[in-house]
Every structure is written in structure tokens, then in C-alpha cells.
Write a protein that holds these residues in place. Structure first.
Motif, PDB file in Angstrom:
ATOM      1  N   HIS A 199       0.817  -1.149   0.056  1.00  0.00           N
ATOM      2  CA  HIS A 199      -0.037   0.022  -0.074  1.00  0.00           C
ATOM      3  C   HIS A 199       0.729   1.256  -0.118  1.00  0.00           C
ATOM      4  CE1 HIS A 199       0.977  -0.802   4.320  1.00  0.00           C
ATOM      5  NE2 HIS A 199       1.270   0.404   4.290  1.00  0.00           N
ATOM      6  N   TYR A 225      -1.785   8.359   8.181  1.00  0.00           N
ATOM      7  CA  TYR A 225      -1.636   7.534   9.199  1.00  0.00           C
ATOM      8  C   TYR A 225      -2.587   8.242  10.697  1.00  0.00           C
ATOM      9  CZ  TYR A 225       0.628   5.512  13.441  1.00  0.00           C
ATOM     10  OH  TYR A 225       0.701   4.628  14.768  1.00  0.00           O
ATOM     11  N   ARG A 234       7.022  12.395  -0.224  1.00  0.00           N
ATOM     12  CA  ARG A 234       7.197  11.172   0.673  1.00  0.00           C
ATOM     13  C   ARG A 234       6.196  10.010   0.313  1.00  0.00           C
ATOM     14  NH1 ARG A 234       5.118  11.302   6.899  1.00  0.00           N
ATOM     15  NH2 ARG A 234       5.452   9.204   7.563  1.00  0.00           N
ATOM     16  N   HIS A 255       5.127   6.615  -1.199  1.00  0.00           N
ATOM     17  CA  HIS A 255       5.879   5.584  -1.627  1.00  0.00           C
ATOM     18  C   HIS A 255       4.909   3.962  -1.250  1.00  0.00           C
ATOM     19  CE1 HIS A 255       6.108   5.846   2.798  1.00  0.00           C
ATOM     20  NE2 HIS A 255       6.428   4.599   2.781  1.00  0.00           N
ATOM     21  N   THR A 267       6.253   0.573   0.985  1.00  0.00           N
ATOM     22  CA  THR A 267       7.138   0.037   1.384  1.00  0.00           C
ATOM     23  C   THR A 267       7.212  -1.591   0.990  1.00  0.00           C
ATOM     24  OG1 THR A 267       6.876   1.165   3.570  1.00  0.00           O
ATOM     25  CG2 THR A 267       7.771  -1.127   3.872  1.00  0.00           C
ATOM     26  N   ASP A 287       7.985   0.231   9.631  1.00  0.00           N
ATOM     27  CA  ASP A 287       7.686   0.397   7.984  1.00  0.00           C
ATOM     28  C   ASP A 287       7.581   2.149   7.776  1.00  0.00           C
ATOM     29  OD1 ASP A 287       5.368   0.101   9.638  1.00  0.00           O
ATOM     30  OD2 ASP A 287       4.580  -1.206   8.158  1.00  0.00           O
ATOM     31  N   VAL A 288       7.410   2.825   8.916  1.00  0.00           N
ATOM     32  CA  VAL A 288       7.099   4.211   8.599  1.00  0.00           C
ATOM     33  C   VAL A 288       8.522   4.842   8.229  1.00  0.00           C
ATOM     34  CG1 VAL A 288       7.866   4.821  11.149  1.00  0.00           C
ATOM     35  CG2 VAL A 288       6.536   6.449   9.744  1.00  0.00           C
ATOM     36  N   THR A 317      10.459   3.920   5.803  1.00  0.00           N
ATOM     37  CA  THR A 317      10.731   3.741   4.312  1.00  0.00           C
ATOM     38  C   THR A 317      10.385   5.220   3.965  1.00  0.00           C
ATOM     39  OG1 THR A 317       9.497   1.751   4.456  1.00  0.00           O
ATOM     40  CG2 THR A 317      10.145   2.501   2.313  1.00  0.00           C
ATOM     41  N   GLY A 318       9.249   5.943   4.210  1.00  0.00           N
ATOM     42  CA  GLY A 318       9.037   7.307   3.890  1.00  0.00           C
ATOM     43  C   GLY A 318      10.239   8.249   4.124  1.00  0.00           C
ATOM     44  N   THR A 340       2.692  -2.628  11.064  1.00  0.00           N
ATOM     45  CA  THR A 340       2.562  -4.130  10.056  1.00  0.00           C
ATOM     46  C   THR A 340       3.632  -5.000   9.826  1.00  0.00           C
ATOM     47  OG1 THR A 340       2.377  -2.489   8.629  1.00  0.00           O
ATOM     48  CG2 THR A 340       0.619  -3.746   8.695  1.00  0.00           C
TER      49      THR A 340
HETATM   50  P1  2AM Z   1       4.485   2.935   5.443  1.00  0.00           P
HETATM   51  O1  2AM Z   1       3.495   3.608   4.729  1.00  0.00           O
HETATM   52  O2  2AM Z   1       5.778   3.653   5.201  1.00  0.00           O
HETATM   53  O3  2AM Z   1       4.570   1.454   5.146  1.00  0.00           O
HETATM   54  C1  2AM Z   1       1.160   1.736  10.043  1.00  0.00           C
HETATM   55  O4  2AM Z   1       2.461   1.717  10.606  1.00  0.00           O
HETATM   56  C2  2AM Z   1       1.352   2.071   8.620  1.00  0.00           C
HETATM   57  O5  2AM Z   1       1.077   3.554   8.409  1.00  0.00           O
HETATM   58  C3  2AM Z   1       2.463   1.678   7.966  1.00  0.00           C
HETATM   59  O6  2AM Z   1       2.216   1.296   6.730  1.00  0.00           O
HETATM   60  C4  2AM Z   1       3.535   3.066   7.921  1.00  0.00           C
HETATM   61  O7  2AM Z   1       4.545   2.972   6.888  1.00  0.00           O
HETATM   62  C5  2AM Z   1       2.574   4.135   7.924  1.00  0.00           C
HETATM   63  N1  2AM Z   1       2.814   5.246   8.752  1.00  0.00           N
HETATM   64  C6  2AM Z   1       2.932   6.428   8.014  1.00  0.00           C
HETATM   65  N2  2AM Z   1       2.962   7.323   8.844  1.00  0.00           N
HETATM   66  C7  2AM Z   1       3.252   6.849  10.236  1.00  0.00           C
HETATM   67  C8  2AM Z   1       3.601   7.296  11.505  1.00  0.00           C
HETATM   68  N3  2AM Z   1       3.966   8.792  11.786  1.00  0.00           N
HETATM   69  N4  2AM Z   1       3.687   6.329  12.596  1.00  0.00           N
HETATM   70  C9  2AM Z   1       3.472   5.031  12.123  1.00  0.00           C
HETATM   71  N5  2AM Z   1       3.138   4.707  10.690  1.00  0.00           N
HETATM   72  C10 2AM Z   1       3.133   5.552   9.979  1.00  0.00           C
END
Ligand code: 2AM
Length: 432
Positions: A262, A267, A340, A342, A344, A353-354, A356-357, A416
Motif C-alpha cells: 500500500h 496515518y 514522501r 511510497h 514499502t 515500516d514508517v 521507508t518514507g 504491520t
Molecule cells: P509505510 O506507509 O511506510 O509502510 C502503519 O504503521 C502504517 O502507516 C505503515 O504502513 C506506515 O508506513 C504508515 N505510517 C505513516 N506514517 C506513520 C507514522 N507517523 N507512524 C507510524 N506509521 C506510519
């Protein structure tokens, strides 16, 4: 000249005008008649009205969860969905399983048969759109449905009918065969008025698009890990991977992956994150919820922490992008809106996973300063560049178009990627 029934004398032009005005009177009276207007409004969902969405969902895996009071129009909506999606649909209805819509202290055994039918449908290859028709007033019950959908890699759309009377107990008391009392209806209405906000909003890739991206991810990581130029610069990866034995297997190095690929927009952490409610109320969000978009992937990248795909958003897609998405993680920079965005593709051990952005923005910052990276040749249909400190980017010669459904992820609140480690076999990684 002509004598009309109303006694008017009309020339040729007059006749045309008279006919036009009669037609527009008929048309406008039809348009504003309550039944027609209500019907049009009650069908105003992208998964019923938008051709690309309908065609795409027929070939992907989606659970449409209907929520609302008895008599609010859920079963009518379920039927509309079935008429659109035909053989690829299954409707699972609480009414058909004789489950009375009442407040319960525990989720009773009454749900056992319905759950069996639901899991049977998740497993059936020919079923792509499942409609779950129940009041879903009980949060615990709803959460267990979200988790089951996630375990079977179904994307969720949570829908309340748009009928005018959907929360009007005076009207509803005569509409449902359950003949609930006013008190019972009001008791159900309380929890239904509380909005269910997802863990995060975003675009969820369809099954076919996930397959495309999984293949690309596989060939990129496999090829890159085998390159001499990479192995010579792999120290930042060796530092994280104590079992490397002189070689990094990037496919297992980035072994933590989400079930459904996704591109997160907002978030929300189920509503506790600032701005979540406001985001969910944006006109663009309300209109796009449940709609399929075509996203463009322009590059793949890895850092010692994460692997991702860079997404380029168009004007319409940027309407769904929160204003502070870049500032949230890079407060001191003024990075372009959408930079930002993207998907993951994987995280290293113990990385959320956060990250990656945040990693993608490191490339954006460098490129903003005019850095182009060291040219490392062409692989996997793109131009590979190295930016130091373990930052590698593959800019694709041709953008890859993928289809993705704009919706929410409503499952458990743990990360996740992290969740995967302690999850049941059902929740384990699914990306090849
Ligand atoms: P992602 O989009 O890079 O994969 C749950 O953690 C999801 O929300 C993940 O998919 C994560 O990263 C995204 N996400 C975006 N901002 C976030 C934040 N501030 N804290 C945690 N997760 C975040």
C-alpha cells in the motif's frame, strides 16, 4: 402558425421553445422527485458508479463491510453490489443467519455459522467481492472481522448506506422485520454514531498489481545483491546483519513486509493522531473512498533500513495527500508535496515500516541539493545510482502503472512489519 391546447399562437421557433420548456419541466420534476433523487444518492459510491473501480474490483480481493441500523438500506445496497459484480460476489447477511441486531455483552455462538460462511468465501478463488451485511454496531465484532480480512489478504471498504432515514428511529422502527422497539433502536444508534477511523488511509494495491510489484522487487533485490559494485559497498548492510558471512541476501534482509502492499496517505492510529478526523472529513477523501486509482511508480530504492518504491502522484491524487506529510518527518525542510509517497517493499530486522518514507525523503533531499549519485549501470529496466551511506536508487526508464484502491486499513494498531514477527501463520509474510 399553430394554436396550442393552452390557446397560444406559436410560430416555428415558438414551437421548439415550447417543446424544450415542456421537456425541461418534465426532466426537472423527475430529477427532484424524492424517490429518484434518493435512489441516485443511495447508489453514489465509486464501487457502483466508477467504471474503472468496478472493472478492477472484479479481479481483486475486497471485503465490503456494510454498517448501519436495521432498515437503513444495507440489504438494498448489498443487492445493488451483487447486481454489479454478479458471479464474483458473495453476500453474507446476518439476517439470513438469523442473528438479531441487539446489544450483546459477549459475541455469542450465533456468529459461528456466519463466520464459517465468511471464511469459506475468503478461501474461494472465484469470489472477489464479499459483502458482509450486518449492523456492525459492536466494536469488538467489527475488529475481529477486520483482522480476519487482513489474514486473508482482503482489502476492506467500510460503508454506511446514504439513505436519508438511516439514523431516524421513527422511520426505521417500521422498516425492519425485527420489529425492534424505539429503545432498542436508540441503543444500537449510539455506537453506530461513533465514527470508525482506520489505522491508516491509503491506496491498497490490487492482486494483479501486487504480483507485478513483487516480481520487480524480487528481480531488483536479487540482481542488486549479486552485483560486484554493491558487494564492494555493502558495509552498512553487514553492520546490521550479523549473519551475513560475506554476502548480503537482500531478499531475506528485507524480510519484514506488509500483507497488502500500500501507499499510506494519512496515518490515523484509529483517530488518536492529530488531524485524523479532519482528514477523514475532507471532501476529496469522502468522494474517493472506495475508488480505484492508477498510481505511477518511478523508482525503487534501498537503504540499510528499508526497501521501497517511489510513487509519483498526479493532481487528483495530491488532493488526498495531507499537507503536513513531509513536514511530519522532516520538519526543517520544505520538501515538495507528495515527495514522501511510497510503497514499502520490505524492512530490515527491527525496523518499523514508517521508516521507508523517511528514507525516501533522504534521497529527495540529496537530489534537491543537485546530487545525482554515482552511476552504477543499468539493471531491471532502470538506471542504478549510489548515493553513499548505503543509499541505492533505481530510476525506472518507464514508469510502472499500478492499480490501487483508496480505502483504510482497520486492523490491529501494532506496526504491520513488526506485527509479522509474533503473528500466527495466517498473518505471516505473503510476498514471494
Ligand atoms: P509505510 O506507509 O511506510 O509502510 C502503519 O504503521 C502504517 O502507516 C505503515 O504502513 C506506515 O508506513 C504508515 N505510517 C505513516 N506514517 C506513520 C507514522 N507517523 N507512524 C507510524 N506509521 C506510519
Amino acid at each position: 402558425m399553430l394554436l396550442t391546447p393552452s390557446g397560444l399562437l406559436l410560430g416555428k421557433r415558438g414551437i421548439t421553445r415550447k417543446i424544450q420548456s415542456t421537456f425541461s419541466t418534465i426532466l426537472s420534476s423527475k430529477m427532484s422527485s424524492p424517490a429518484t433523487k434518493d435512489q441516485a444518492e443511495s447508489q453514489n459510491f465509486p464501487f457502483l458508479m466508477d467504471e474503472q473501480t468496478v472493472a478492477t474490483l472484479k479481479e481483486s480481493k475486497t471485503l465490503i463491510i456494510l454498517r448501519g441500523l436495521p432498515g437503513s438500506g444495507k440489504s438494498y445496497l448489498a443487492k445493488e453490489i451483487q447486481d454489479k459484480y454478479r458471479d464474483s460476489t458473495r453476500i453474507i447477511s446476518a439476517d439470513k443467519h438469523n442473528i438479531k441486531p441487539v446489544i450483546r455483552t459477549v459475541i455469542s455462538k450465533e456468529y459461528d455459522d456466519l463466520d464459517k460462511a465468511l471464511i469459506g468465501s475468503f478461501k474461494k478463488r472465484s469470489v472477489n467481492v464479499i459483502v458482509l451485511d450486518d449492523t456492525h454496531h459492536d466494536r469488538e465484532r467489527l475488529e475481529s472481522v477486520f483482522d480476519t480480512a487482513d489474514a486473508h489478504n482482503f482489502t476492506v471498504i467500510l460503508v454506511e448506506p446514504k439513505t436519508q432515514w438511516r439514523r431516524d428511529c421513527n422511520v426505521l422502527k417500521d422498516k425492519s422485520h425485527w420489529k425492534l422497539s424505539m429503545e432498542e433502536l436508540k441503543g444500537l444508534r449510539g455506537p453506530l454514531e461513533m465514527e470508525v477511523l482506520p489505522f491508516y488511509f491509503g491506496w491498497f494495491l490490487t492482486t494483479a498489481s501486487m504480483d507485478t510489484l513483487k516480481k520487480l522487487r524480487h528481480s531488483f533485490l536479487d540482481t542488486l545483491g549479486g552485483l560486484k559494485v554493491f558487494r564492494k559497498r555493502a558495509t552498512p548492510f553487514y553492520v546490521r546483519d550479523e549473519n551475513h558471512k560475506g554476502k548480503v541476501d537482500l531478499l531475506s534482509y528485507f524480510g519484514q513486509k506488509p500483507n497488502i502492499m500500500h501507499c499510506t496517505t494519512k496515518y490515523c492510529n484509529h483517530g488518536t493522531e492529530p488531524g485524523s478526523k479532519e482528514y477523514s472529513q475532507l471532501d476529496a477523501v469522502k468522494k474517493s473512498y472506495g475508488k480505484v486509482f492508477t498510481l505511477s511508480i518511478t523508482a525503487l530504492f534501498i537503504t540499510p533500513e528499508t526497501a521501497g518504491a517511489r510513487v509519483e502522484l498526479d493532481e487528483q491524487q495530491l488532493l488526498l495527500w495531507p499537507l503536513d506529510a513531509e513536514k511530519e518527518v522532516m520538519p526543517s525542510d520544505n520538501l515538495p508535496k507528495g515527495s514522501r509517497a511510497h510503497i514499502t517493499l520490505g524492512c530490515a530486522k527491527d525496523v518499523k515500516d514508517v521508516q521507508t518514507g523517511i528514507d525516501l525523503l533522504k534521497f529527495v533531499q540529496l537530489q534537491g541539493k543537485g546530487e545525482k549519485g554515482e552511476e552504477m549501470g543499468e539493471i531491471c529496466g532502470g538506471d542504478l545510482r549510489y548515493f553513499n551511506n548505503g543509499l541505492w536508487m533505481l530510476s525506472l526508464a518507464r514508469k510502472i502503472e499500478i492499480k490501487a484502491l483508496f480505502s483504510g486499513f482497520y486492523g490491529k494498531s501494532s506496526s504491520t512489519c513488526e506485527r509479522r514477527k509474533e503473528s500466527s501463520p495466517l498473518l505471516s509474510c505473503t510476498i514471494a
